[in-house]
Enzyme design. Sequence first.
Site, mmCIF file in Angstrom:
data_model
loop_
_atom_site.group_PDB
_atom_site.id
_atom_site.type_symbol
_atom_site.label_atom_id
_atom_site.label_comp_id
_atom_site.label_asym_id
_atom_site.label_seq_id
_atom_site.Cartn_x
_atom_site.Cartn_y
_atom_site.Cartn_z
ATOM 1 N N ASP A 54 51.074 39.624 35.072
ATOM 2 C CA ASP A 54 50.546 39.881 36.115
ATOM 3 C C ASP A 54 50.443 38.895 37.335
ATOM 4 O OD1 ASP A 54 48.842 41.524 37.743
ATOM 5 O OD2 ASP A 54 47.190 40.386 37.653
ATOM 6 N N SER A 55 50.249 38.857 38.362
ATOM 7 C CA SER A 55 50.266 37.942 39.504
ATOM 8 C C SER A 55 49.134 37.027 39.247
ATOM 9 C CB SER A 55 50.392 38.628 40.915
ATOM 10 O OG SER A 55 49.151 39.390 41.213
ATOM 11 N N HIS A 82 42.797 44.581 39.257
ATOM 12 C CA HIS A 82 41.555 43.946 39.401
ATOM 13 C C HIS A 82 40.358 44.849 39.762
ATOM 14 C CE1 HIS A 82 44.467 40.598 40.316
ATOM 15 N NE2 HIS A 82 43.426 39.948 40.662
ATOM 16 N N GLU A 104 39.139 37.650 42.880
ATOM 17 C CA GLU A 104 39.612 36.253 42.452
ATOM 18 C C GLU A 104 38.871 35.354 42.941
ATOM 19 O OE1 GLU A 104 43.689 35.547 41.974
ATOM 20 O OE2 GLU A 104 43.667 37.485 40.897
ATOM 21 N N CYS A 111 45.185 49.156 40.805
ATOM 22 C CA CYS A 111 45.263 47.732 40.875
ATOM 23 C C CYS A 111 44.609 47.269 39.761
ATOM 24 C CB CYS A 111 44.489 47.268 42.234
ATOM 25 S SG CYS A 111 44.744 45.308 41.973
ATOM 26 N N CYS A 161 50.864 44.808 36.505
ATOM 27 C CA CYS A 161 50.333 44.841 37.764
ATOM 28 C C CYS A 161 51.062 45.846 38.746
ATOM 29 C CB CYS A 161 51.059 43.415 38.300
ATOM 30 S SG CYS A 161 51.031 43.044 40.176
#
Length: 276
Positions: free
Chosen positions: A11-12, A195, A159, A193, A74
């Site tokens: 993942d990024s 996240h 994040e 996503c 991702c």
Amino acid sequence: MINKKSIGIFDSGYGGLTVFGSIADQLPDYNYIYFGDNARAPYGDHSYETIYQYTLECVEWLFAQGCPLVILACNTASAKALRTIQQKVLPFKYPGYRVLGVIRPTAEVIGSYTVSDTIGVMGTRGTVNSESYLLEIHHLYPEIKVIQQSCPMWVPLIENNEHVNEGADYFVRKYIDNLLEQSPDIDAILLACTHYPLLIPKIAAYLPEGIQLVAQGEIVAGSLKKYLANHPEIESQLGKEGKMQFYTSGDDQDFNKHASIFFPKEVVSTHVDLKV
């Protein structure tokens, strides 16, 4: 000799850890290597060329660590890099290796979540602008109408661990309202996503009754389980010592601290330098 090859998960940043948690829960015996490209995250607003180059570098790094199978956990990387890697890189440079994404498995089952045949997709700008979900879902379910909404502030909030604070509510409600204003018939919303599951309590608070939220972790884990059962040539290469290794292109101590928000177990990572 015990073969100890691992499943690579990329993942990024941190979001893929939500998918990894579901994979490890459903397939606990396998060895895994997780790599987060935190030094260059988030990917969402980068160009196609940049996302492709970053993703390929990370995939090749995982190959070099002994991962014959890599999961792009991702959505942005899956939308903008997966197909090119599968069609133009693997057959010529890495025959026998496999790279899978999160979009196709999700699109395959999304029809079971809607009665009105109208779903919402909430993702990064990169994922939304790629129209990957529109194309995949239309191919599998031509009768389903897909309404998209980009949510550029959600990943930075998560994040930076600001998603739990009241200030995040403004942006949660703003993007939900923008989505629902496009159609009164939406009865399912896909969080496109990895996240976004961390925002589910706040998202749910602003949704009208009867709209179902769909997160990807369990879906991707179930798809991977089926894939391994159907591809013994890959499955037979994988070690089954239940080992997990974590790597990041960013600061390892920072990664460990933030990872606890996304992953149910303690994370101890190692920093890796990539070409930037």
